[in-house]
Design a protein around this motif. Sequence first.
Motif, PDB file in Angstrom:
ATOM      1  N   ALA A 185       0.831  -1.211   0.000  1.00 43.03           N
ATOM      2  CA  ALA A 185       0.000   0.000   0.000  1.00 43.03           C
ATOM      3  C   ALA A 185       0.863   1.258   0.000  1.00 43.03           C
ATOM      4  N   LEU A 186       1.906   1.273   0.819  1.00 35.29           N
ATOM      5  CA  LEU A 186       2.782   2.436   0.898  1.00 35.29           C
ATOM      6  C   LEU A 186       3.547   2.636  -0.408  1.00 35.29           C
ATOM      7  N   GLY A 187       3.972   1.533  -1.010  1.00 38.42           N
ATOM      8  CA  GLY A 187       4.634   1.615  -2.303  1.00 38.42           C
ATOM      9  C   GLY A 187       3.715   2.180  -3.364  1.00 38.42           C
ATOM     10  N   ALA A 188       2.424   1.823  -3.284  1.00 40.17           N
ATOM     11  CA  ALA A 188       1.445   2.335  -4.247  1.00 40.17           C
ATOM     12  C   ALA A 188       1.225   3.833  -4.071  1.00 40.17           C
ATOM     13  N   VAL A 189       1.257   4.313  -2.836  1.00 41.62           N
ATOM     14  CA  VAL A 189       1.151   5.756  -2.591  1.00 41.62           C
ATOM     15  C   VAL A 189       2.302   6.481  -3.281  1.00 41.62           C
ATOM     16  N   ALA A 190       3.517   5.961  -3.093  1.00 41.84           N
ATOM     17  CA  ALA A 190       4.690   6.586  -3.711  1.00 41.84           C
ATOM     18  C   ALA A 190       4.632   6.491  -5.233  1.00 41.84           C
ATOM     19  N   ALA A 191       4.293   5.320  -5.753  1.00 40.12           N
ATOM     20  CA  ALA A 191       4.287   5.097  -7.203  1.00 40.12           C
ATOM     21  C   ALA A 191       3.265   5.971  -7.911  1.00 40.12           C
ATOM     22  N   ASN A 192       2.157   6.247  -7.247  1.00 38.10           N
ATOM     23  CA  ASN A 192       1.102   7.060  -7.848  1.00 38.10           C
ATOM     24  C   ASN A 192       1.239   8.544  -7.541  1.00 38.10           C
ATOM     25  N   ASP A 193       2.300   8.902  -6.817  1.00 40.80           N
ATOM     26  CA  ASP A 193       2.596  10.305  -6.504  1.00 40.80           C
ATOM     27  C   ASP A 193       1.439  10.991  -5.786  1.00 40.80           C
ATOM     28  N   ILE A 194       0.833  10.243  -4.855  1.00 42.64           N
ATOM     29  CA  ILE A 194      -0.230  10.822  -4.031  1.00 42.64           C
ATOM     30  C   ILE A 194       0.296  10.954  -2.599  1.00 42.64           C
ATOM     31  N   ALA A 195      -0.551  11.147  -1.628  1.00 46.39           N
ATOM     32  CA  ALA A 195      -0.085  11.407  -0.270  1.00 46.39           C
ATOM     33  C   ALA A 195      -0.889  10.629   0.755  1.00 46.39           C
ATOM     34  N   LEU A 196      -0.213  10.320   1.819  1.00 50.72           N
ATOM     35  CA  LEU A 196      -0.767   9.618   2.968  1.00 50.72           C
ATOM     36  C   LEU A 196      -1.128  10.668   4.013  1.00 50.72           C
ATOM     37  N   GLU A 197      -2.300  10.541   4.574  1.00 48.32           N
ATOM     38  CA  GLU A 197      -2.754  11.514   5.568  1.00 48.32           C
ATOM     39  C   GLU A 197      -2.298  11.132   6.975  1.00 48.32           C
ATOM     40  N   ILE A 198      -1.726  12.103   7.694  1.00 53.91           N
ATOM     41  CA  ILE A 198      -1.619  11.947   9.147  1.00 53.91           C
ATOM     42  C   ILE A 198      -2.876  12.572   9.715  1.00 53.91           C
ATOM     43  N   ASN A 199      -3.683  11.740  10.358  1.00 56.30           N
ATOM     44  CA  ASN A 199      -5.026  12.108  10.782  1.00 56.30           C
ATOM     45  C   ASN A 199      -5.061  12.075  12.305  1.00 56.30           C
ATOM     46  N   THR A 200      -5.361  13.225  12.915  1.00 56.87           N
ATOM     47  CA  THR A 200      -5.266  13.326  14.373  1.00 56.87           C
ATOM     48  C   THR A 200      -6.566  13.007  15.098  1.00 56.87           C
ATOM     49  N   SER A 201      -7.544  12.455  14.388  1.00 53.57           N
ATOM     50  CA  SER A 201      -8.819  12.156  15.049  1.00 53.57           C
ATOM     51  C   SER A 201      -8.774  10.881  15.884  1.00 53.57           C
ATOM     52  N   GLY A 202      -7.686  10.113  15.791  1.00 63.17           N
ATOM     53  CA  GLY A 202      -7.550   8.949  16.667  1.00 63.17           C
ATOM     54  C   GLY A 202      -7.627   9.337  18.131  1.00 63.17           C
ATOM     55  N   SER A 203      -7.298  10.605  18.413  1.00 58.81           N
ATOM     56  CA  SER A 203      -7.357  11.100  19.797  1.00 58.81           C
ATOM     57  C   SER A 203      -8.781  11.101  20.338  1.00 58.81           C
ATOM     58  N   THR A 204      -9.774  11.034  19.440  1.00 59.40           N
ATOM     59  CA  THR A 204     -11.179  11.029  19.881  1.00 59.40           C
ATOM     60  C   THR A 204     -11.737   9.610  19.994  1.00 59.40           C
ATOM     61  N   LYS A 205     -10.923   8.593  19.703  1.00 57.99           N
ATOM     62  CA  LYS A 205     -11.354   7.197  19.723  1.00 57.99           C
ATOM     63  C   LYS A 205     -10.630   6.443  20.836  1.00 57.99           C
ATOM     64  N   ASP A 206     -10.982   5.173  21.025  1.00 58.48           N
ATOM     65  CA  ASP A 206     -10.362   4.369  22.082  1.00 58.48           C
ATOM     66  C   ASP A 206      -8.848   4.313  21.960  1.00 58.48           C
ATOM     67  N   VAL A 207      -8.357   4.261  20.728  1.00 55.79           N
ATOM     68  CA  VAL A 207      -6.932   4.035  20.505  1.00 55.79           C
ATOM     69  C   VAL A 207      -6.081   5.230  20.933  1.00 55.79           C
ATOM     70  N   GLY A 208      -6.642   6.439  20.883  1.00 56.83           N
ATOM     71  CA  GLY A 208      -5.850   7.630  21.173  1.00 56.83           C
ATOM     72  C   GLY A 208      -4.842   7.891  20.065  1.00 56.83           C
ATOM     73  N   GLY A 209      -4.178   9.029  20.119  1.00 56.88           N
ATOM     74  CA  GLY A 209      -3.108   9.309  19.173  1.00 56.88           C
ATOM     75  C   GLY A 209      -3.574   9.575  17.764  1.00 56.88           C
ATOM     76  N   TRP A 210      -2.724   9.243  16.809  1.00 58.31           N
ATOM     77  CA  TRP A 210      -2.955   9.588  15.413  1.00 58.31           C
ATOM     78  C   TRP A 210      -3.029   8.331  14.556  1.00 58.31           C
ATOM     79  N   TYR A 211      -3.531   8.527  13.324  1.00 57.44           N
ATOM     80  CA  TYR A 211      -3.392   7.527  12.265  1.00 57.44           C
ATOM     81  C   TYR A 211      -2.432   8.130  11.223  1.00 57.44           C
ATOM     82  N   PRO A 212      -1.531   7.341  10.619  1.00 56.42           N
ATOM     83  CA  PRO A 212      -1.180   5.975  11.006  1.00 56.42           C
ATOM     84  C   PRO A 212      -0.116   5.980  12.103  1.00 56.42           C
TER      85      PRO A 212
END
Length: 271
Positions: A185-212
């Motif tokens: 999946a990460l290789g596909a992000v790079a190959a397609n010249d797109i971007a991966l989101e750092i999403n801070t809403s994990g802080s509102t869920k059980d897991v806490g913190g960020w995705y990924p």
Amino acid sequence: MEKFDLHTHHERCGHASGVIEDYIEAAIRAGMTAIGISDHSPYFAREEDRYQPGIAMAKSEFPNYVAEVLRLKDKYKDRIEVLLGVESDYFPESVEVYRAAYAPYPFDYLIGSVHQTRGISIFNRNRWKQLDRSEHTAEKKLYYKLITESANAGMFQVLGHIDAMKAYFPAFSDIRGAEADIDEALGAVAANDIALEINTSGSTKDVGGWYPSDAILERALHFGADVTFGSDAHIPDRVGDDWEQVRSRLKEIGFTRWVYFRQKQKVVVPL
């Protein structure tokens, strides 16, 4: 310094509060130079106009959503750059339906998010109770197979919250056997010249913190995948949440830049 947040929702989706302008004003207060409006896509492949009202807007409302963002883009052009986006579900069987639905509009970017596997929400706590531990790896592999497909679909500029399955099942991160699938999946992000989101809403869920997780971000750097920022705000006060902390962490991991999108073109911002 350019400061941006590409992932925000508002009342149209049925589970966020506030109107679009509230999020723009919150972004200005937070010192943002660009704010992306990216509410949940309608269920374009369903017959019903508004399937699951508590999750997504009606199909008939989508043109009004775009028109409002474009109006506000112009209204606020001297104060902040307003970017037109959408958080799009990725359903492999309906890719062309969604692609056609987006084609008429001048989107700055589309976020592709896998919210379901096998018809079950990734946020459904009970899915794990119904699975034998031996099935956990297969479930994780399927999730990343869909994420890889979404990266290769040629439709999205950003992939949303790519380990959000851990939101209400933190043990998801510890499931082994899908490492090669994550790398693909990460290789596909790079190959397609797109971007991966750092999403801070994990802080509102059980897991806490960020995705990924940091571990995934380290692999993303290894593959040369670009990253972007999204608060996934469902209330205006969360716009830009943890932006500086994310920036610092990315620098610690070894990233030198992150990006956002204007008219589907990357805008590179040094960290």
